[in-house]
Design a protein around this motif. Structure first.
Motif, PDB file in Angstrom:
ATOM      1  N   VAL A   4      -3.902   5.108  -5.574  1.00 13.58           N
ATOM      2  CA  VAL A   4      -4.417   4.769  -4.424  1.00 13.58           C
ATOM      3  C   VAL A   4      -3.795   5.124  -3.288  1.00 13.58           C
ATOM      4  O   VAL A   4      -2.661   4.460  -3.107  1.00 13.58           O
ATOM      5  CB  VAL A   4      -4.887   3.001  -4.482  1.00 13.58           C
ATOM      6  N   LEU A   5      -4.276   6.048  -2.648  1.00 10.30           N
ATOM      7  CA  LEU A   5      -3.318   6.555  -1.271  1.00 10.30           C
ATOM      8  C   LEU A   5      -3.719   5.688  -0.394  1.00 10.30           C
ATOM      9  O   LEU A   5      -4.613   4.728  -0.189  1.00 10.30           O
ATOM     10  CB  LEU A   5      -4.160   7.884  -1.016  1.00 10.30           C
ATOM     11  N   GLY A   6      -2.792   5.541   0.787  1.00  9.01           N
ATOM     12  CA  GLY A   6      -2.859   4.632   1.909  1.00  9.01           C
ATOM     13  C   GLY A   6      -4.313   4.512   2.588  1.00  9.01           C
ATOM     14  O   GLY A   6      -4.686   3.445   2.885  1.00  9.01           O
ATOM     15  N   ALA A   7      -4.802   5.752   2.952  1.00 10.09           N
ATOM     16  CA  ALA A   7      -6.147   5.775   3.550  1.00 10.09           C
ATOM     17  C   ALA A   7      -7.408   5.124   2.738  1.00 10.09           C
ATOM     18  O   ALA A   7      -8.411   4.780   3.038  1.00 10.09           O
ATOM     19  CB  ALA A   7      -6.559   7.089   3.825  1.00 10.09           C
ATOM     20  N   HIS A  84       8.570   1.655   6.994  1.00  6.88           N
ATOM     21  CA  HIS A  84       7.614   1.870   6.250  1.00  6.88           C
ATOM     22  C   HIS A  84       7.552   3.549   6.450  1.00  6.88           C
ATOM     23  O   HIS A  84       7.583   4.137   7.533  1.00  6.88           O
ATOM     24  CB  HIS A  84       6.471   1.076   6.046  1.00  6.88           C
ATOM     25  N   ASP A  85       7.191   4.292   5.177  1.00 10.55           N
ATOM     26  CA  ASP A  85       7.100   5.746   5.314  1.00 10.55           C
ATOM     27  C   ASP A  85       5.977   6.002   4.008  1.00 10.55           C
ATOM     28  O   ASP A  85       5.585   5.006   3.418  1.00 10.55           O
ATOM     29  CB  ASP A  85       8.561   6.232   4.943  1.00 10.55           C
ATOM     30  N   LEU A  86       6.100   7.195   3.486  1.00 12.98           N
ATOM     31  CA  LEU A  86       5.587   7.623   2.435  1.00 12.98           C
ATOM     32  C   LEU A  86       6.495   8.086   1.333  1.00 12.98           C
ATOM     33  O   LEU A  86       7.188   8.812   1.789  1.00 12.98           O
ATOM     34  CB  LEU A  86       4.233   8.611   2.699  1.00 12.98           C
ATOM     35  N   THR A  87       6.145   8.022   0.072  1.00 12.44           N
ATOM     36  CA  THR A  87       6.883   8.513  -0.821  1.00 12.44           C
ATOM     37  C   THR A  87       6.736   9.953  -1.106  1.00 12.44           C
ATOM     38  O   THR A  87       5.612  10.607  -0.233  1.00 12.44           O
ATOM     39  CB  THR A  87       6.428   7.848  -2.326  1.00 12.44           C
ATOM     40  N   MET A 119       3.227  -2.086   6.760  1.00 13.55           N
ATOM     41  CA  MET A 119       2.867  -1.043   5.913  1.00 13.55           C
ATOM     42  C   MET A 119       1.283  -1.087   5.352  1.00 13.55           C
ATOM     43  O   MET A 119       0.758  -0.047   5.382  1.00 13.55           O
ATOM     44  CB  MET A 119       3.800  -1.342   4.485  1.00 13.55           C
ATOM     45  N   VAL A 120       0.749  -2.456   5.324  1.00  6.67           N
ATOM     46  CA  VAL A 120      -0.391  -2.527   4.855  1.00  6.67           C
ATOM     47  C   VAL A 120      -1.502  -2.182   6.167  1.00  6.67           C
ATOM     48  O   VAL A 120      -2.609  -1.433   5.821  1.00  6.67           O
ATOM     49  CB  VAL A 120      -0.756  -4.031   4.316  1.00  6.67           C
ATOM     50  N   ILE A 121      -1.122  -2.531   7.211  1.00  5.78           N
ATOM     51  CA  ILE A 121      -1.952  -2.188   8.502  1.00  5.78           C
ATOM     52  C   ILE A 121      -1.835  -0.736   8.700  1.00  5.78           C
ATOM     53  O   ILE A 121      -2.888  -0.117   9.386  1.00  5.78           O
ATOM     54  CB  ILE A 121      -1.465  -3.096   9.990  1.00  5.78           C
ATOM     55  N   ALA A 125       1.626   5.528   7.648  1.00  5.79           N
ATOM     56  CA  ALA A 125       2.655   5.530   8.662  1.00  5.79           C
ATOM     57  C   ALA A 125       2.357   6.782   9.628  1.00  5.79           C
ATOM     58  O   ALA A 125       3.263   7.477   9.996  1.00  5.79           O
ATOM     59  CB  ALA A 125       4.060   5.724   7.649  1.00  5.79           C
ATOM     60  N   ASN A 126       1.213   6.422  10.386  1.00  5.09           N
ATOM     61  CA  ASN A 126       1.013   7.363  11.374  1.00  5.09           C
ATOM     62  C   ASN A 126       0.632   6.654  12.715  1.00  5.09           C
ATOM     63  O   ASN A 126       0.505   7.370  14.006  1.00  5.09           O
ATOM     64  CB  ASN A 126      -0.203   8.228  11.015  1.00  5.09           C
TER      65      ASN A 126
END
Length: 134
Positions: A4-7, A84-87, A119-121, A125-126
Protein backbone atom coordinates in the motif's frame (compact mmCIF):
# COMPACT_ATOMS: atom_id res chain seq x y z
CA UNK A 1 2.25 -9.35 -1.59
CA UNK A 2 0.04 -6.26 -1.51
CA UNK A 3 2.02 -3.07 -0.99
CA UNK A 4 0.00 0.00 0.00
CA UNK A 5 1.72 3.11 -1.22
CA UNK A 6 1.08 6.44 0.44
CA UNK A 7 -1.31 7.62 -2.26
CA UNK A 8 -3.45 4.51 -1.70
CA UNK A 9 -3.87 4.96 2.05
CA UNK A 10 -7.28 4.02 3.35
CA UNK A 11 -8.42 2.38 0.11
CA UNK A 12 -8.35 -1.20 1.34
CA UNK A 13 -8.59 -1.28 5.10
CA UNK A 14 -6.12 -0.23 7.73
CA UNK A 15 -2.53 0.47 6.81
CA UNK A 16 -0.11 -1.31 9.15
CA UNK A 17 2.65 0.79 10.65
CA UNK A 18 5.64 -1.03 12.09
CA UNK A 19 7.02 0.77 15.16
CA UNK A 20 10.72 0.04 15.54
CA UNK A 21 12.76 1.25 18.50
CA UNK A 22 16.40 1.60 17.46
CA UNK A 23 17.19 4.25 20.08
CA UNK A 24 19.77 3.44 22.72
CA UNK A 25 18.29 5.87 25.25
CA UNK A 26 15.05 5.72 27.23
CA UNK A 27 12.00 7.04 25.39
CA UNK A 28 10.59 8.50 28.61
CA UNK A 29 7.73 5.99 28.56
CA UNK A 30 7.65 2.21 27.94
CA UNK A 31 7.68 1.47 24.20
CA UNK A 32 4.52 -0.67 24.28
CA UNK A 33 2.61 2.02 26.21
CA UNK A 34 3.76 4.73 23.82
CA UNK A 35 2.55 2.75 20.82
CA UNK A 36 -0.80 2.05 22.51
CA UNK A 37 -1.21 5.74 23.39
CA UNK A 38 -0.40 6.79 19.82
CA UNK A 39 -2.97 4.31 18.49
CA UNK A 40 -5.63 5.60 20.89
CA UNK A 41 -4.89 9.23 20.05
CA UNK A 42 -4.94 8.51 16.32
CA UNK A 43 -8.23 6.58 16.52
CA UNK A 44 -9.88 9.26 18.64
CA UNK A 45 -8.73 12.40 16.87
CA UNK A 46 -7.51 11.70 13.33
CA UNK A 47 -9.74 8.91 12.04
CA UNK A 48 -13.00 10.88 12.51
CA UNK A 49 -11.59 13.77 10.46
CA UNK A 50 -9.45 12.08 7.80
CA UNK A 51 -11.33 8.79 7.63
CA UNK A 52 -8.69 6.13 7.20
CA UNK A 53 -7.52 3.75 9.88
CA UNK A 54 -4.03 2.55 10.68
CA UNK A 55 -2.81 -0.25 12.91
CA UNK A 56 0.38 0.41 14.86
CA UNK A 57 2.41 -2.51 16.17
CA UNK A 58 5.86 -2.97 17.68
CA UNK A 59 8.42 -5.07 15.89
CA UNK A 60 12.13 -5.31 15.18
CA UNK A 61 11.69 -6.09 11.48
CA UNK A 62 8.91 -4.53 9.38
CA UNK A 63 7.03 -6.48 6.74
CA UNK A 64 7.54 -5.27 3.16
CA UNK A 65 3.97 -3.94 3.10
CA UNK A 66 4.32 -1.92 6.32
CA UNK A 67 4.79 1.76 6.68
CA UNK A 68 7.62 2.39 9.14
CA UNK A 69 7.85 4.42 12.33
CA UNK A 70 11.45 4.42 13.60
CA UNK A 71 12.86 5.76 16.86
CA UNK A 72 16.52 6.68 16.38
CA UNK A 73 19.07 8.40 18.61
CA UNK A 74 20.32 11.44 16.73
CA UNK A 75 18.94 13.67 14.01
CA UNK A 76 20.34 13.15 10.54
CA UNK A 77 19.08 16.60 9.47
CA UNK A 78 20.00 19.82 11.25
CA UNK A 79 17.39 20.99 13.73
CA UNK A 80 15.02 18.05 13.18
CA UNK A 81 13.31 16.36 16.11
CA UNK A 82 11.63 14.09 13.58
CA UNK A 83 10.41 14.01 10.00
CA UNK A 84 8.72 11.74 7.53
CA UNK A 85 10.00 10.56 4.18
CA UNK A 86 9.75 7.53 1.91
CA UNK A 87 11.66 4.25 2.02
CA UNK A 88 13.55 3.09 -1.07
CA UNK A 89 10.44 1.04 -1.93
CA UNK A 90 8.13 4.06 -1.73
CA UNK A 91 6.57 3.27 1.65
CA UNK A 92 6.05 6.11 4.15
CA UNK A 93 8.69 6.30 6.87
CA UNK A 94 8.72 8.46 9.99
CA UNK A 95 11.87 9.08 12.00
CA UNK A 96 11.75 10.25 15.61
CA UNK A 97 15.11 11.40 16.98
CA UNK A 98 15.06 10.56 20.67
CA UNK A 99 18.32 12.11 21.93
CA UNK A 100 17.76 15.21 19.82
CA UNK A 101 14.19 15.59 21.12
CA UNK A 102 15.29 15.16 24.74
CA UNK A 103 18.20 17.59 24.31
CA UNK A 104 15.63 20.14 23.10
CA UNK A 105 13.69 19.60 26.37
CA UNK A 106 10.77 18.09 24.45
CA UNK A 107 8.84 14.87 24.99
CA UNK A 108 9.45 11.94 22.65
CA UNK A 109 5.71 11.20 22.79
CA UNK A 110 4.89 14.67 21.40
CA UNK A 111 7.40 14.35 18.54
CA UNK A 112 6.07 10.84 17.80
CA UNK A 113 2.43 11.97 17.76
CA UNK A 114 3.27 14.89 15.50
CA UNK A 115 5.14 12.65 13.06
CA UNK A 116 2.41 10.00 13.04
CA UNK A 117 -0.31 12.51 12.17
CA UNK A 118 1.88 14.28 9.64
CA UNK A 119 2.89 11.03 7.92
CA UNK A 120 -0.72 9.92 7.54
CA UNK A 121 -1.93 13.30 6.31
CA UNK A 122 0.96 13.56 3.82
CA UNK A 123 2.08 9.96 3.20
CA UNK A 124 4.09 10.68 0.07
CA UNK A 125 5.93 13.53 1.82
CA UNK A 126 5.29 16.16 -0.81
CA UNK A 127 3.43 18.91 1.09
CA UNK A 128 5.13 21.81 2.84
CA UNK A 129 3.78 24.68 4.88
CA UNK A 130 5.76 27.29 6.72
CA UNK A 131 4.88 30.33 8.76
CA UNK A 132 6.13 33.72 7.58
CA UNK A 133 8.68 33.70 10.43
CA UNK A 134 10.16 30.41 9.22
Amino acid sequence: MKVVLGAQAGQGGPVTIACINQATVDLGVPFDKLTAALQKCYDQFLVPVWGYPVKLYNTKVPKPTDWQFRYLDDADAAGALGYHDLTNNGQPLSKIFVKTTLQDNQLVSVTACHELFEMVIDPIANLWAEATDG
